[in-house]
Scaffold this motif. Structure first.
Motif, PDB file in Angstrom:
ATOM      1  N   SER A 150     -33.203  89.835 -55.179  1.00 44.56           N
ATOM      2  CA  SER A 150     -33.670  89.374 -56.488  1.00 44.56           C
ATOM      3  C   SER A 150     -32.949  88.105 -56.943  1.00 44.56           C
ATOM      4  N   GLY A 151     -32.166  87.510 -56.055  1.00 46.35           N
ATOM      5  CA  GLY A 151     -31.593  86.206 -56.374  1.00 46.35           C
ATOM      6  C   GLY A 151     -30.193  86.243 -56.965  1.00 46.35           C
ATOM      7  N   GLU A 152     -29.634  87.449 -57.178  1.00 49.69           N
ATOM      8  CA  GLU A 152     -28.273  87.489 -57.718  1.00 49.69           C
ATOM      9  C   GLU A 152     -27.277  87.119 -56.615  1.00 49.69           C
ATOM     10  N   VAL A 153     -26.259  86.408 -57.067  1.00 53.14           N
ATOM     11  CA  VAL A 153     -25.270  85.929 -56.117  1.00 53.14           C
ATOM     12  C   VAL A 153     -24.368  87.061 -55.639  1.00 53.14           C
ATOM     13  N   LEU A 154     -24.187  87.150 -54.325  1.00 59.34           N
ATOM     14  CA  LEU A 154     -23.329  88.202 -53.775  1.00 59.34           C
ATOM     15  C   LEU A 154     -22.090  87.633 -53.098  1.00 59.34           C
ATOM     16  N   ASP A 155     -21.884  86.320 -53.253  1.00 56.80           N
ATOM     17  CA  ASP A 155     -20.785  85.726 -52.482  1.00 56.80           C
ATOM     18  C   ASP A 155     -19.882  84.855 -53.339  1.00 56.80           C
ATOM     19  N   LYS A 156     -18.946  84.204 -52.662  1.00 58.04           N
ATOM     20  CA  LYS A 156     -17.974  83.365 -53.354  1.00 58.04           C
ATOM     21  C   LYS A 156     -18.275  81.887 -53.180  1.00 58.04           C
ATOM     22  N   LYS A 157     -19.265  81.567 -52.373  1.00 55.70           N
ATOM     23  CA  LYS A 157     -19.558  80.161 -52.137  1.00 55.70           C
ATOM     24  C   LYS A 157     -20.537  79.596 -53.175  1.00 55.70           C
ATOM     25  N   THR A 158     -21.599  80.359 -53.460  1.00 53.19           N
ATOM     26  CA  THR A 158     -22.633  79.834 -54.353  1.00 53.19           C
ATOM     27  C   THR A 158     -22.064  79.429 -55.719  1.00 53.19           C
ATOM     28  N   PRO A 159     -21.323  80.329 -56.386  1.00 54.33           N
ATOM     29  CA  PRO A 159     -20.781  79.914 -57.687  1.00 54.33           C
ATOM     30  C   PRO A 159     -19.812  78.739 -57.573  1.00 54.33           C
ATOM     31  N   LEU A 160     -19.121  78.645 -56.436  1.00 52.05           N
ATOM     32  CA  LEU A 160     -18.198  77.521 -56.262  1.00 52.05           C
ATOM     33  C   LEU A 160     -18.984  76.213 -56.211  1.00 52.05           C
ATOM     34  N   LEU A 161     -20.069  76.220 -55.446  1.00 55.91           N
ATOM     35  CA  LEU A 161     -20.894  75.013 -55.359  1.00 55.91           C
ATOM     36  C   LEU A 161     -21.466  74.660 -56.736  1.00 55.91           C
ATOM     37  N   ARG A 162     -21.880  75.691 -57.473  1.00 53.53           N
ATOM     38  CA  ARG A 162     -22.406  75.438 -58.822  1.00 53.53           C
ATOM     39  C   ARG A 162     -21.331  74.814 -59.705  1.00 53.53           C
ATOM     40  N   SER A 163     -20.112  75.344 -59.620  1.00 47.07           N
ATOM     41  CA  SER A 163     -19.045  74.841 -60.489  1.00 47.07           C
ATOM     42  C   SER A 163     -18.664  73.411 -60.117  1.00 47.07           C
ATOM     43  N   MET A 164     -18.782  73.083 -58.835  1.00 43.19           N
ATOM     44  CA  MET A 164     -18.466  71.713 -58.408  1.00 43.19           C
ATOM     45  C   MET A 164     -19.494  70.732 -58.962  1.00 43.19           C
ATOM     46  N   LYS A 165     -20.742  71.186 -58.922  1.00 44.39           N
ATOM     47  CA  LYS A 165     -21.815  70.333 -59.440  1.00 44.39           C
ATOM     48  C   LYS A 165     -21.611  70.116 -60.944  1.00 44.39           C
ATOM     49  N   LEU A 166     -21.224  71.192 -61.606  1.00 42.07           N
ATOM     50  CA  LEU A 166     -21.017  71.119 -63.049  1.00 42.07           C
ATOM     51  C   LEU A 166     -19.919  70.128 -63.424  1.00 42.07           C
ATOM     52  N   ILE A 167     -18.775  70.254 -62.786  1.00 39.90           N
ATOM     53  CA  ILE A 167     -17.663  69.378 -63.180  1.00 39.90           C
ATOM     54  C   ILE A 167     -17.952  67.944 -62.764  1.00 39.90           C
ATOM     55  N   SER A 168     -18.668  67.806 -61.669  1.00 39.54           N
ATOM     56  CA  SER A 168     -19.038  66.471 -61.230  1.00 39.54           C
ATOM     57  C   SER A 168     -19.888  65.795 -62.311  1.00 39.54           C
ATOM     58  N   HIS A 169     -20.818  66.539 -62.846  1.00 35.23           N
ATOM     59  CA  HIS A 169     -21.693  65.996 -63.877  1.00 35.23           C
ATOM     60  C   HIS A 169     -20.921  65.655 -65.152  1.00 35.23           C
ATOM     61  N   GLN A 170     -20.111  66.580 -65.610  1.00 31.57           N
ATOM     62  CA  GLN A 170     -19.405  66.366 -66.882  1.00 31.57           C
ATOM     63  C   GLN A 170     -18.370  65.249 -66.763  1.00 31.57           C
ATOM     64  N   ALA A 171     -17.649  65.212 -65.651  1.00 32.05           N
ATOM     65  CA  ALA A 171     -16.661  64.146 -65.468  1.00 32.05           C
ATOM     66  C   ALA A 171     -17.381  62.806 -65.344  1.00 32.05           C
ATOM     67  N   GLY A 172     -18.559  62.828 -64.722  1.00 34.02           N
ATOM     68  CA  GLY A 172     -19.360  61.610 -64.585  1.00 34.02           C
ATOM     69  C   GLY A 172     -19.746  61.041 -65.946  1.00 34.02           C
ATOM     70  N   ARG A 173     -20.069  61.913 -66.878  1.00 28.26           N
ATOM     71  CA  ARG A 173     -20.425  61.458 -68.236  1.00 28.26           C
ATOM     72  C   ARG A 173     -19.245  60.709 -68.858  1.00 28.26           C
ATOM     73  N   ILE A 174     -18.056  61.264 -68.683  1.00 30.06           N
ATOM     74  CA  ILE A 174     -16.865  60.626 -69.260  1.00 30.06           C
ATOM     75  C   ILE A 174     -16.614  59.267 -68.584  1.00 30.06           C
ATOM     76  N   LEU A 175     -16.731  59.262 -67.273  1.00 32.32           N
ATOM     77  CA  LEU A 175     -16.468  58.017 -66.541  1.00 32.32           C
ATOM     78  C   LEU A 175     -17.409  56.915 -66.990  1.00 32.32           C
ATOM     79  N   LYS A 176     -18.648  57.284 -67.170  1.00 35.55           N
ATOM     80  CA  LYS A 176     -19.642  56.293 -67.588  1.00 35.55           C
ATOM     81  C   LYS A 176     -19.221  55.675 -68.927  1.00 35.55           C
TER      82      LYS A 176
END
Ligand code: ADP
Ligand code: MG
Length: 694
Positions: A150-176
């Motif tokens: 049903s799409g729920e995450v069962l591992d430790k990699k998926t949320p890590l990738l999501r969190s990397m994308k998130l911080i990349s985006h937010q830090a990018g806003r500041i850099l801009k």
């Protein structure tokens, strides 16, 4: 002589291999996916799979596996061979894009924390093209994410990738906003220092506690421990050195940048540190490192212990998570530069981390919570269970000046003078190191030191990325609408320092005074795992992770349950092991010893007169044996009591209060028995033999 540059990455399907083996358009499409997260076309996947398979077969691989990181904290793999039968009764080696992209392991045997029942067994693994495939033991290993039907995450990699994308985006806003290159992407980097023990296999095999639980449940102190401090950075023994050499080579083949190795504080304890990498890769590599460490040890007739506290009274093993944020153009955003006092961008990122850590002490703390690490955190060798941040004198003074609107007087770098002319002179760092801090700024990165040696670094980094991104998001929201950008940055700096300076602590974290001081400051002190873990599902935390789409509420609930359950299971196994060792070996051995002493007493009485030694020891052994017998009976009874409970949190707390504490009592009695019992009767190798035989 091994040619290291040639050896390095020889078992990795890396960029060079991809470049040389894939048609140009395919290579470029794949790069797009890897770098920009674009969806992968099946046609591209097919060609990548074929090239990967050819490369793998050339390197001796016969199988492939989706390599994933379920919530057990270790990695999982299910191997399929490349063989496909042909019409003429032969086989050929084949591997399709579909097989590369998606796997379907049975999910029902992995912990899900109630996310799915056994009858809903379907789970999927899907290729993470941002981490290279590699060959291990004749199998092509494909790093993958793992989730339920049903799409729920069962591992430790998926949320890590999501969190990397998130911080990349937010830090990018500041850099801009700081007018930086709009195309620069931001990633977090991690270097995980790994501590471990190496002991002789023959000794290990005689200790059921090590075999079943990874730690010694008994063992009185040897005459020599680590008091002479002669092991840390000491010359490495031949057998260990041979092990380390092979370990380095095996890791290099897998593309792991193993860099530093040295002896640690405790006898038989060592450390390995890699050169840092992108968080996702660093996480995969740390999992591989732990696995390879164990495997190589076997070849040297050694056993590598990754448990946080294999030996009581001797330092335990931790893992230091060095963390920073950089752009793909090579700018480290946590690098203070020569004049940090004027470096607004740096200061903004710095206070963002401060605020994040102070506001989410509970999350960082629980990311290092486990039954094993509970023996370590707060002991005088590891950071306490209280979060604080070490900044050093210079940065602390800068932040103080900002808070009080006063001028900052730069701390001069003194010349280092050893008093000997032939030694090169250099400028001293403005701040000394602080080894006791759980979260220390170390020049251009933060070092989170609470993690235990056996942990996956994933959870800590998911949390770090998310909490820092959350603050950056808030800052960016304000700055994007600010009329005077610089003024607003300064206002944010001042407000943040004022509100969160309580988290800064540059003193000795191991001292009693700090515990009292931290309490005065209102900092959390979550001493044990059952106390820490339930914070996972506090309202704020569920909201935080939900807001940033890292975890849904059920996913958080499930993670909390899995961790609580694993805590309880670990203690249950330890208690059962203890019962078995005491009842089947220790009590009978002590009884035999006392009996032989009594025979000796009788014989002596009939000849030379009663012996005081035998008499005294027989009495002591008998008294302690009886006490131990009663204590383990109580332990067994308490274990039975668990059956009346159903709630995961209550069960974990029960194990902590009613099982672990009695185990500690039983241990103390047993250790006393060991000190007075004839070695010939004692069923297990001693601490001295375990720690000093390699
Ligand atoms: P120590 O033992 O003094 O804590 P080490 O030199 O053993 O330090 O380890 C420091 C770790 O920090 C190494 O793994 C190193 O690669 C890593 N590191 C250095 N710079 C960064 C960075 N910018 N981001 C993440 N990790 C880093
Ligand atoms: Mg360190």
């Amino acid at each position: 002589m091994t040619n290291i540059p040639e050896l390095f990455g020889s078992l990795v399907f890396n960029d060079t291999e991809m470049h040389s083996r894939l048609p140009k358009e395919v290579y470029e499409a794949l790069k797009h996916t890897m770098e920009d997260g674009e969806a992968l076309d099946l046609n591209v996947a097919n060609q990548v799979a074929a090239a990967m398979k050819d490369w793998a077969v050339e390197h001796g691989a016969t199988h492939y596996t989706h390599w994933f990181q379920p919530m057990t904290g270790i990695t999982a793999e299910k191997h399929d061979s490349f063989i496909v039968p042909t019409a003429d009764g032969k086989v050929l080696m084949d591997f399709s894009g579909k097989e590369l992209i998606k796997g379907e392991p049975d999910a029902s045997s992995f912990p899900s924390g109630g996310l799915r029942s056994t009858f809903e067994a379907r789970g999927y693994t899907s290729w993470d093209p941002t981490s290279y495939a590699f060959i291990k033991d004749g199998s092509l290993c494909i790093p993958t994410a793992f989730y339920s039907y049903s799409g729920e995450v069962l591992d430790k990699k998926t949320p890590l990738l999501r969190s990397m994308k998130l911080i990349s985006h937010q830090a990018g806003r500041i850099l801009k906003l700081f007018g930086e290159d709009a195309d620069a992407t931001v990633t977090t980097t991690v270097g995980a220092e790994q501590e471990y023990f190496l002991i002789d296999k023959e000794m290990y095999d005689k200790r059921p506690d090590l075999i079943y639980t990874g730690r010694t449940l008994f063992g009185c102190k040897p005459p020599k421990g680590q008091e002479l401090e002669d092991h840390y950075f000491g010359a490495i023994k031949t057998r260990v050195s041979a092990y380390m050499k092979e370990l380095d080579e095996e890791l290099w083949k897998l593309g792991v940048l193993a860099k530093t190795k040295h002896n640690e504080a405790a006898p038989s304890q060592h450390e390995l540190a890699p050169i840092f990498a992108t968080t996702n890769i660093a996480t995969d590599h740390n999992q591989l490192t732990m696995e390879v460490m164990k495997k190589v040890a076997e070849r040297h007739n050694l056993v590598c212990l990754l448990h946080e506290k294999p030996f009581a009274g001797v330092n335990g093993s931790g893992k230091h998570n060095n963390w920073s944020i950089s752009t793909n153009t090579g700018v480290n955003l946590l690098s203070p530069g020569k004049y940090p006092e004027n470096n607004l961008r740096f200061l903004l990122f710095l206070v963002a981390v401060l605020k994040a850590v102070d506001s989410h002490q509970d999350l960082l703390r629980l990311s290092a919570a486990s039954a094993g690490n509970d023996h370590r955190l707060g002991a005088s060798e590891a950071p306490p269970a209280i979060m604080s941040v070490f900044l050093g004198d210079e940065l602390t003074a800068i932040l103080e000046a900002i808070e009080t609107d006063s001028p900052y007087h730069k701390i001069k770098k003194e010349k280092m003078d050893g008093g000997v002319d032939v030694l090169p002179q250099f400028r001293k760092d403005t701040t000394d190191r602080n080894r006791t801090s759980p979260f220390a700024f170390t020049g251009n990165k933060f070092e989170f030191r609470m993690l235990g040696s056996a942990f996956s670094i994933s959870c800590s980094n998911i949390i770090l990325n998310t909490i820092v991104a959350d603050v950056l998001c808030e800052f960016a929201d304000r700055l994007e609408v600010a009329k005077d950008f610089e003024r607003e940055v300064k206002a944010i700096l001042k407000e943040t320092v004022t509100a969160h300076k309580r988290i800064i602590f540059n003193g000795n974290n191991y001292s009693e005074e700090w515990v009292a001081e931290a309490e005065k400051r209102g900092l959390l002190n979550l001493r044990t795992t059952p106390e820490a873990l339930p914070h996972y599902i506090s309202e704020e935390n569920i909201e935080l992770f939900g807001k940033h789409k890292i975890y849904s509420p059920v996913e958080m609930q499930s993670r909390c349950e899995v961790l609580l359950d694993s805590y309880s299971k670990v203690i249950n196994i330890e208690a059962l092991t203890m019962l078995e060792m005491v009842r089947k070996e220790i009590l009978p051995a002590c009884s035999r010893f006392a009996n032989d002493l009594c025979i000796s007493i009788q014989n002596k009485a009939a000849t030379v007169g009663a012996g005081a030694y035998e008499m005294e020891v027989a009495k002591q052994v008998t008294a302690l044996t009886d006490e131990l017998y009663l204590t383990v009976n109580r332990l067994a009874e308490n274990l039975e009591g668990v059956k009346d409970l159903t709630d995961g949190k209550e069960i974990a707390q029960y194990y902590c209060d009613k099982v672990l504490s009695v185990m500690q009592e039983a241990r103390e009695i047993t250790d006393n028995l060991e000190t007075i019992t004839d070695k010939a009767y004692w069923p297990y190798p001693s601490y001295g033999e375990l720690l000093f035989s390699v």
